[in-house]
Scaffold this active site. Structure first.
Site, PDB file in Angstrom:
ATOM      1  N   ASP A   1       0.833  -1.241   0.007  1.00  0.00           N
ATOM      2  CA  ASP A   1      -0.134  -0.007  -0.005  1.00  0.00           C
ATOM      3  C   ASP A   1       0.797   1.250  -0.198  1.00  0.00           C
ATOM      4  O   ASP A   1       0.396   2.408   0.554  1.00  0.00           O
ATOM      5  CB  ASP A   1      -0.922   0.019   1.290  1.00  0.00           C
ATOM      6  CG  ASP A   1      -1.955  -1.399   1.060  1.00  0.00           C
ATOM      7  OD1 ASP A   1      -2.248  -1.540   0.106  1.00  0.00           O
ATOM      8  OD2 ASP A   1      -2.100  -1.803   2.237  1.00  0.00           O
TER       9      ASP A   1
ATOM     10  N   LYS B   1       1.749   2.434  -4.823  1.00  0.00           N
ATOM     11  CA  LYS B   1       2.462   1.809  -6.210  1.00  0.00           C
ATOM     12  C   LYS B   1       1.796   2.186  -7.530  1.00  0.00           C
ATOM     13  O   LYS B   1       2.156   2.620  -8.426  1.00  0.00           O
ATOM     14  CB  LYS B   1       2.710   0.195  -6.025  1.00  0.00           C
ATOM     15  CG  LYS B   1       3.546  -0.109  -5.191  1.00  0.00           C
ATOM     16  CD  LYS B   1       3.557  -1.678  -5.003  1.00  0.00           C
ATOM     17  CE  LYS B   1       2.298  -2.407  -4.408  1.00  0.00           C
ATOM     18  NZ  LYS B   1       1.847  -2.059  -3.117  1.00  0.00           N
TER      19      LYS B   1
ATOM     20  N   ASN C   1      -5.413 -10.166  -3.432  1.00  0.00           N
ATOM     21  CA  ASN C   1      -5.014  -9.587  -2.148  1.00  0.00           C
ATOM     22  C   ASN C   1      -4.632  -8.137  -2.523  1.00  0.00           C
ATOM     23  O   ASN C   1      -4.784  -7.340  -1.389  1.00  0.00           O
ATOM     24  CB  ASN C   1      -3.816 -10.481  -1.520  1.00  0.00           C
ATOM     25  CG  ASN C   1      -2.637 -10.872  -2.499  1.00  0.00           C
ATOM     26  OD1 ASN C   1      -2.671 -10.455  -3.480  1.00  0.00           O
ATOM     27  ND2 ASN C   1      -1.805 -11.421  -1.839  1.00  0.00           N
TER      28      ASN C   1
ATOM     29  N   GLY D   1      -4.795  -4.330  -3.462  1.00  0.00           N
ATOM     30  CA  GLY D   1      -5.775  -3.260  -3.814  1.00  0.00           C
ATOM     31  C   GLY D   1      -4.964  -2.017  -4.219  1.00  0.00           C
ATOM     32  O   GLY D   1      -4.129  -1.606  -3.534  1.00  0.00           O
ATOM     33  N   HIS D   2      -4.818  -1.720  -5.411  1.00  0.00           N
ATOM     34  CA  HIS D   2      -4.086  -0.693  -6.179  1.00  0.00           C
ATOM     35  C   HIS D   2      -5.338   0.651  -6.594  1.00  0.00           C
ATOM     36  O   HIS D   2      -6.013   0.330  -7.470  1.00  0.00           O
ATOM     37  CB  HIS D   2      -3.373  -1.199  -7.300  1.00  0.00           C
ATOM     38  CG  HIS D   2      -2.286  -2.350  -6.833  1.00  0.00           C
ATOM     39  ND1 HIS D   2      -1.682  -2.801  -7.965  1.00  0.00           N
ATOM     40  CD2 HIS D   2      -1.929  -2.574  -5.799  1.00  0.00           C
ATOM     41  CE1 HIS D   2      -0.539  -3.773  -7.085  1.00  0.00           C
ATOM     42  NE2 HIS D   2      -0.934  -3.395  -5.797  1.00  0.00           N
TER      43      HIS D   2
ATOM     44  N   ARG E   1       2.533 -28.790  -6.702  1.00  0.00           N
ATOM     45  CA  ARG E   1       2.279 -29.483  -7.739  1.00  0.00           C
ATOM     46  C   ARG E   1       0.675 -29.985  -7.959  1.00  0.00           C
ATOM     47  O   ARG E   1       0.605 -30.965  -8.473  1.00  0.00           O
ATOM     48  CB  ARG E   1       3.390 -30.498  -8.482  1.00  0.00           C
ATOM     49  CG  ARG E   1       4.655 -29.623  -8.565  1.00  0.00           C
ATOM     50  CD  ARG E   1       5.889 -30.822  -8.579  1.00  0.00           C
ATOM     51  NE  ARG E   1       6.109 -31.029  -7.013  1.00  0.00           N
ATOM     52  CZ  ARG E   1       6.924 -31.829  -6.763  1.00  0.00           C
ATOM     53  NH1 ARG E   1       8.049 -32.159  -7.408  1.00  0.00           N
ATOM     54  NH2 ARG E   1       6.994 -32.352  -5.431  1.00  0.00           N
TER      55      ARG E   1
ATOM     56  N   GLN F   1       1.999  -6.110  -2.982  1.00  0.00           N
ATOM     57  CA  GLN F   1       2.339  -6.103  -1.759  1.00  0.00           C
ATOM     58  C   GLN F   1       3.695  -5.226  -1.519  1.00  0.00           C
ATOM     59  O   GLN F   1       3.969  -4.330  -2.285  1.00  0.00           O
ATOM     60  CB  GLN F   1       2.638  -7.558  -1.465  1.00  0.00           C
ATOM     61  CG  GLN F   1       1.340  -8.110  -1.169  1.00  0.00           C
ATOM     62  CD  GLN F   1       0.740  -9.031  -2.521  1.00  0.00           C
ATOM     63  OE1 GLN F   1       1.240  -9.522  -3.365  1.00  0.00           O
ATOM     64  NE2 GLN F   1      -0.472  -8.546  -2.790  1.00  0.00           N
TER      65      GLN F   1
ATOM     66  N   THR G   1      -8.492  -3.387  -0.101  1.00  0.00           N
ATOM     67  CA  THR G   1      -9.147  -4.696  -0.402  1.00  0.00           C
ATOM     68  C   THR G   1     -10.319  -5.095   0.722  1.00  0.00           C
ATOM     69  O   THR G   1     -11.272  -5.728   0.447  1.00  0.00           O
ATOM     70  CB  THR G   1      -8.020  -5.906  -0.572  1.00  0.00           C
ATOM     71  OG1 THR G   1      -7.308  -5.295  -1.841  1.00  0.00           O
ATOM     72  CG2 THR G   1      -8.701  -7.015  -0.903  1.00  0.00           C
TER      73      THR G   1
ATOM     74  N   ASP H   1       2.179  14.855   1.807  1.00  0.00           N
ATOM     75  CA  ASP H   1       1.161  15.698   2.312  1.00  0.00           C
ATOM     76  C   ASP H   1       0.558  15.144   3.768  1.00  0.00           C
ATOM     77  O   ASP H   1      -0.191  15.955   4.259  1.00  0.00           O
ATOM     78  CB  ASP H   1       0.104  15.824   1.202  1.00  0.00           C
ATOM     79  CG  ASP H   1      -0.363  14.592   0.701  1.00  0.00           C
ATOM     80  OD1 ASP H   1       0.369  13.678   0.273  1.00  0.00           O
ATOM     81  OD2 ASP H   1      -1.432  14.330   0.848  1.00  0.00           O
TER      82      ASP H   1
END
Ligand code: GDP
Ligand code: IMO
Ligand code: MG
Length: 430
Positions: A13, A16, A38, A40-41, A147, A228, A304, A337
């Site tokens: 967070d 990015k 997972n 949240g952008h 696998r 992440q 998220t 800020d």
């Protein structure tokens, strides 16, 4: 040709997506290479706010190709919903601007169930839970490495797909019953439920490694969008309080099928303070009014899950370590800020652990838990800076704060974030 990895330098967070969106103007292709929903952008465009989970944050820019590469774990239901939600808001998404790797692993409904049950069980039995996002990420990567996973490409071989689900559930149903007292899941029903989504995904499915390597040969410009942060990396993070993939820059190579030699630049993203969601050590955490003030001003609630993020001062021990393991060439320092209005600001330059001063981030979690931060105190500022667009126009104390951080780092601070808005990003130097 240029290939830049955008990588989180803290516990996720960091902002990015905002930096990626700004750099995406000058790029051709944006590649998500690890993690899943997972993530949240957030990208804010005018009055519109977009939160991306699986779709790369470059999708809002015209004429860019967005790729969900092999290293991601993809929940088909989530992806279909996300694409439909974005289309409903007028974002164009089709097989020409979104590609999905046929090698990416699927997050199956049983992965989400196990993620949630395992966390509940930890909590009820008095163990410390990870505080996952409940999106099935850990169990999906477990199956990949064991696998036993299913891949996007398998959706188009329905008989094989159904057989593999049956095989997996034969084992999982025993675990679900004995550990969690759950009734058996029907393999036929679950396979059919997921296969129903294959038609909606088909237009996007491609051999994305082949696509990306061909694009690099043609001289295209690429951004690799990390999810992440380096301190949540499964190898280098605060294990076991981490996610289940390589969130450090190395993940960009394996997660997309590109040689590490070709990813020439890593832009590390760090907040001007620190946040963390979920459990795990956080030496500079503030549980007092100052922490609350950071959370309020910074709107520090998960993109998220909506959970309040834990907040604290900037931690140079952790940040220098993240810069090292991800090989960051420069830093974008976001959310400056948010620090407006503090009489003084603190920067952690070392840890006191058992009477010793430590400047290297320890691998032993119990050491990180015990760490008492050693702080340097800086003067704060009162002016709002959201409208400022040049470094020189920032209040003197704000400049001094950034310059001091840069002195303590080994790399330059190339960008400074001063607000949510798309253009609230100051570029420093050339
Ligand atoms: P990501 O997961 O790293 O992309 O970050 P998130 O989107 O989860 O969280 C970052 C939050 O901070 C989002 O709400 C952004 O809109 C916001 N943000 C990003 N950069 C800045 C900044 O410089 N100032 C402020 N005030 N907000 C920012
Ligand atoms: P972005 O990409 C912040 C955290 C969870 C939990 C741990 C494991 O938006 O920065 P998981 O569901 O991955 O098994 O949870 O990792 N976590 C994040 N924290 N930002 C994220 O993504 C995160 N993705 C996972 O809170 O502590
Ligand atoms: Mg986020």
């Amino acid at each position: 040709m240029s290939a830049i990895a955008i990588v989180g330098m803290q516990w996720g967070d960091e902002g990015k997506a905002k930096v990626l969106d700004a750099l995406a103007e000058e790029t051709d292709i944006v590649v998500r290479y690890q993690g899943g929903a997972n993530a949240g952008h957030t990208v804010v465009v005018g009055k519109e706010k977009y939160a991306f989970h699986l779709v790369p944050s470059g999708i809002l820019r015209e004429n860019k190709v967005c790729v969900i590469a092999n290293g991601c774990v993809v929940d088909p239901e989530q992806l279909v919903n996300e694409v439909e939600g974005l289309r409903a808001r007028g974002v164009r998404i089709d097989g020409t601007n979104l590609l999905l790797s046929d090698r990416a692993h699927l997050v199956m409904p049983y992965h989400k169930l196990i993620d949630q049950l395992s966390e509940q069980k930890k909590e009820s039995s008095g163990q410390r839970k990870i505080g996952t996002t409940g999106r099935g990420i850990g169990p999906a990567y477990v199956d990949k490495v064991a696998r036993s996973g299913l891949r996007v490409g398998d959706l188009f071989r329905p008989d094989y797909f159904t057989r593999r689900v049956e095989e997996r559930l034969t084992e999982l149903n025993v675990i679900l019953k004995s550990l969690y007292g759950q009734d058996a899941l029907s393999a036929q029903e679950m396979a059919a439920q997921v296969l129903r989504l294959s038609g909606a995904l088909r237009p996007f499915v491609a051999d994305t490694a082949a696509y990306i390597n061909a694009a690099l040969k043609q001289g295209k410009r690429l951004l690799f969008e990390g999810a992440q942060g380096s301190l949540l990396d499964v190898d280098h993070g605060t294990y076991p309080f981490v996610t289940s993939s390589n969130a450090t820059a190395g993940g960009a190579a394996t997660g997309s099928g590109v040689s590490p030699k070709l990813i020439k630049t890593t832009m590390g993203i760090a907040k001007a303070y620190t946040t963390r969601v979920g459990s795990g050590p956080f030496p500079t955490e503030l549980t007092d009014k100052t922490g609350e003030k950071l959370r309020e001003r910074g709107a520090e609630f998960g993109t998220t899950t909506g959970r309040p993020r834990r907040c604290g001062w900037l931690d140079m021990v952790a940040l220098r370590y993240a810069i090292e393991v991800s090989g960051a060439d420069a830093i974008a320092l976001t959310k400056l800020d948010v620090l407006t209005g503090h009489r003084e600001l603190k920067i952690c330059t070392g840890y006191q652990i058992d009477g010793q001063t430590v400047v290297r981030f320890p691998s032993d979690l119990s050491m990180v838990e015990k760490a008492v931060p050693v702080y340097e105190t800086m003067r704060g500022w009162r002016e709002e800076i959201e409208e400022v667009r040049s470094f020189e126009a920032l209040p003197k104390a704000a400049r001094q704060y950034v310059e001091r951080i840069e002195e303590l780092l080994t790399v330059p601070i190339a960008y400074v974030g001063v607000g949510k808005a798309r253009d609230a990003l100051i570029r420093r130097g050339k």
